[in-house]
Motif scaffolding. Structure first.
Motif, mmCIF file in Angstrom:
data_model
loop_
_atom_site.group_PDB
_atom_site.id
_atom_site.type_symbol
_atom_site.label_atom_id
_atom_site.label_comp_id
_atom_site.label_asym_id
_atom_site.label_seq_id
_atom_site.Cartn_x
_atom_site.Cartn_y
_atom_site.Cartn_z
ATOM 1 N N UNK A 35 46.493 22.993 1.514
ATOM 2 C CA UNK A 35 47.332 22.855 0.321
ATOM 3 C C UNK A 35 48.315 21.689 0.438
ATOM 4 N N UNK A 36 48.809 21.452 1.650
ATOM 5 C CA UNK A 36 49.782 20.379 1.875
ATOM 6 C C UNK A 36 49.113 19.043 2.194
ATOM 7 N N UNK A 37 47.823 19.088 2.510
ATOM 8 C CA UNK A 37 47.124 17.900 3.010
ATOM 9 C C UNK A 37 47.873 17.315 4.204
ATOM 10 N N UNK A 38 48.257 18.225 5.108
ATOM 11 C CA UNK A 38 49.073 17.844 6.263
ATOM 12 C C UNK A 38 48.802 18.860 7.373
ATOM 13 N N UNK A 39 48.698 18.428 8.605
ATOM 14 C CA UNK A 39 48.444 19.385 9.686
ATOM 15 C C UNK A 39 49.550 20.434 9.815
ATOM 16 N N UNK A 40 49.158 21.658 10.101
ATOM 17 C CA UNK A 40 50.099 22.750 10.352
ATOM 18 C C UNK A 40 49.741 23.361 11.702
ATOM 19 N N UNK A 41 50.684 23.329 12.622
ATOM 20 C CA UNK A 41 50.433 23.856 13.967
ATOM 21 C C UNK A 41 50.884 25.312 14.037
ATOM 22 N N UNK A 42 49.962 26.183 14.371
ATOM 23 C CA UNK A 42 50.292 27.599 14.516
ATOM 24 C C UNK A 42 50.814 27.864 15.923
ATOM 25 N N UNK A 43 51.955 28.542 16.005
ATOM 26 C CA UNK A 43 52.542 28.939 17.290
ATOM 27 C C UNK A 43 52.110 30.373 17.566
ATOM 28 N N UNK A 44 51.207 30.533 18.515
ATOM 29 C CA UNK A 44 50.566 31.831 18.709
ATOM 30 C C UNK A 44 51.414 32.829 19.477
ATOM 31 N N UNK A 45 52.345 32.335 20.295
ATOM 32 C CA UNK A 45 53.112 33.256 21.135
ATOM 33 C C UNK A 45 54.010 34.153 20.293
ATOM 34 N N UNK A 46 54.229 35.384 20.725
ATOM 35 C CA UNK A 46 55.184 36.256 20.032
ATOM 36 C C UNK A 46 56.552 35.596 19.943
ATOM 37 N N UNK A 47 57.237 35.834 18.856
ATOM 38 C CA UNK A 47 58.493 35.136 18.589
ATOM 39 C C UNK A 47 59.562 35.462 19.626
ATOM 40 N N UNK A 48 59.480 36.616 20.218
ATOM 41 C CA UNK A 48 60.531 37.024 21.148
ATOM 42 C C UNK A 48 60.391 36.389 22.523
ATOM 43 N N UNK A 49 59.327 35.607 22.782
ATOM 44 C CA UNK A 49 59.142 35.034 24.106
ATOM 45 C C UNK A 49 59.799 33.672 24.228
ATOM 46 N N UNK A 50 60.104 33.283 25.446
ATOM 47 C CA UNK A 50 60.684 31.977 25.710
ATOM 48 C C UNK A 50 59.722 30.863 25.340
ATOM 49 N N UNK A 51 58.425 31.109 25.494
ATOM 50 C CA UNK A 51 57.440 30.067 25.217
ATOM 51 C C UNK A 51 57.449 29.669 23.748
ATOM 52 N N UNK A 52 57.693 30.643 22.869
ATOM 53 C CA UNK A 52 57.762 30.309 21.449
ATOM 54 C C UNK A 52 58.960 29.418 21.182
ATOM 55 N N UNK A 53 60.103 29.780 21.715
ATOM 56 C CA UNK A 53 61.297 28.974 21.509
ATOM 57 C C UNK A 53 61.071 27.550 22.015
ATOM 58 N N UNK A 54 60.460 27.419 23.170
ATOM 59 C CA UNK A 54 60.184 26.100 23.722
ATOM 60 C C UNK A 54 59.229 25.319 22.825
ATOM 61 N N UNK A 55 58.201 25.963 22.336
ATOM 62 C CA UNK A 55 57.237 25.296 21.464
ATOM 63 C C UNK A 55 57.902 24.786 20.197
ATOM 64 N N UNK A 56 58.814 25.565 19.661
ATOM 65 C CA UNK A 56 59.470 25.190 18.415
ATOM 66 C C UNK A 56 60.444 24.049 18.635
ATOM 67 N N UNK A 57 61.179 24.054 19.712
ATOM 68 C CA UNK A 57 62.196 23.024 19.925
ATOM 69 C C UNK A 57 61.570 21.677 20.282
ATOM 70 N N UNK A 58 60.355 21.668 20.833
ATOM 71 C CA UNK A 58 59.663 20.418 21.134
ATOM 72 C C UNK A 58 58.933 19.960 19.880
ATOM 73 N N UNK A 59 59.655 19.306 18.963
ATOM 74 C CA UNK A 59 59.089 18.940 17.682
ATOM 75 C C UNK A 59 59.343 17.465 17.400
ATOM 76 N N UNK A 60 58.542 16.920 16.497
ATOM 77 C CA UNK A 60 58.681 15.525 16.112
ATOM 78 C C UNK A 60 58.806 15.419 14.606
ATOM 79 N N UNK A 61 59.280 14.270 14.147
ATOM 80 C CA UNK A 61 59.495 14.042 12.721
ATOM 81 C C UNK A 61 58.224 14.301 11.931
#
Length: 372
Positions: free
Chosen positions: A84-110
């Motif tokens: 719908x956006x014609x733009x890549x969407x990266x799915x974060x598979x880890x449960x939200x309560x884990x540290x890995x999810x937080x790390x995945x989200x904070x490592x982001x680019x414009x």
């Protein structure tokens, strides 16, 4: 807090609460809908932040899962969003309560878009848990509530996060509030769906300034039982439902109208829909009132045999335009949209329960932080 100038946050990480609670068929297939679907309505705000060059994190719930399950994983929604956006969407598979999810989200680019896993896979969401909300905002500079349809929920992603980050109401939420402000009093209220109790406070409050209430769907069964008109042998009102039925009768009196006939499964007697006599009653009430507030399907629309009444009333409104009509509820608007029956509707709301609560005059937890 509400920040009046979004552009000053250009390029900064933004957390957007959207509502991709898309309806499913009986076999679990996604019903994505057309221009009025929740998927389509979410896009404008996302595109706005893309143009500002912000890394975007999207959060949503889907269904009412008791525990994580594959059918309601938002992994299934990421490809729909990307298309719908014609733009890549990266799915974060880890449960939200884990540290890995937080790390995945904070490592982001414009310009990057990430979609987190179903919020309701964690009990912290519906418990309005501060620790859960704090996890969600890690690495974010700003929060946007673009999910009017769940703004009546006192959940962490709706009620708590706006108190923790600089926050905006999204374009969809603002448009909803603007449109619903003009909803007239003394209207016909038509309400369907499955559960009476969650809608009870709003339905009672609406009695003070609306004209008549027609109840359909499974939520009318406690009302029929209250009148001694049990339809299905297996249906038994709980004590809470029996009390709710009495309260509604007390609020609306003879202005409360119930179906008089039903479409049932021959094998089990299960109610699938209201019948032709009841459809005729609703049509007559619409013609009398000329202003209509409609929330929720009149039958079990996930079943083809339960769609007839909802489509029939949609056709009536489409072919006999009234002076004002607002329709809300994801499964209702999706069905009508897919049948091209929303052209003459004044306002198509993305919310069902949220729409009713707002029109009742109650404060919504998702709007209260913005003084609305």
């Amino acid at each position: 807090m509400d920040i009046p100038n979004k552009s000053k946050f250009a390029g900064q990480p933004v957390l957007i609460r959207i509502d991709l609670n898309l309806p499913l068929t009986k076999t679990g297939e996604i019903i994505s809908g057309g221009a009025h679907s929740r998927l389509a309505l979410a896009l404008r705000e996302i595109k706005f932040w893309l143009e500002l060059g912000s890394p975007i994190t999207l959060i949503t719930h889907w269904g009412k899962p008791n525990q994580p399950n594959r059918q309601l994983s938002t992994a299934r929604l990421a490809p729909l969003l990307a298309t719908a956006l014609n733009h890549p969407v990266r799915f974060i598979a880890e449960p939200i309560t884990t540290t890995s999810t937080t790390t995945s989200v904070t490592k982001s680019t414009s310009g990057e878009i990430r979609l987190l896993e179903n919020l309701r896979f964690s009990p912290g969401e519906t418990a309005n848990d501060l620790a859960f909300a704090t996890t969600l905002i890690q690495g974010q500079s700003i929060y946007v509530n673009n999910a009017f349809s769940v703004s009546h929920r006192n959940h962490a992603s709706i009620a708590l996060i706006p108190t923790l980050l600089p926050s905006f109401l999204g374009q969809l939420t603002l448009a909803e509030v603007d449109a619903l402000k003009s909803a007239p009093d003394h209207s016909l209220v038509v309400v369907g769906g499955n559960q009476l109790l969650p809608k009870l406070p709003a339905l009672i409050a609406l009695a003070s300034h609306q004209s008549r209430l027609f109840l359909a769907g499974n939520l009318c069964l406690p009302m029929l039982a209250n009148r001694g008109l049990g339809i299905t042998p297996e249906f038994q009102s709980s004590k809470a439902e029996a009390l709710a039925a009495s309260q509604l009768v007390g609020a609306w009196g003879n202005r409360l109208i119930l179906p008089t006939d039903f479409v049932e499964l021959e094998t089990s007697g299960e109610i699938l829909d209201i019948g032709p006599e009841s459809i005729a009653i609703i049509k007559s009430l619409i013609d009398q009132h000329r202003t209509v507030i409609w929330n929720g399907p009149l039958g079990q629309v996930e079943n083809l045999s339960g769609q007839a009444s909802t489509i029939a009333i949609g056709k009536h409104l489409n072919n006999h335009p009234v002076s004002y009509a607002t329709i809300g509820g994801g499964s209702t608007t999706t069905l009508l949209d897919n049948n091209d029956l929303l052209k003459n509707i004044t306002h198509v709301s993305s919310g069902g329960g949220a729409m009713l609560m707002y029109l009742s005059g109650a404060s919504l937890p998702g709007l209260a932080p913005f003084n609305l």
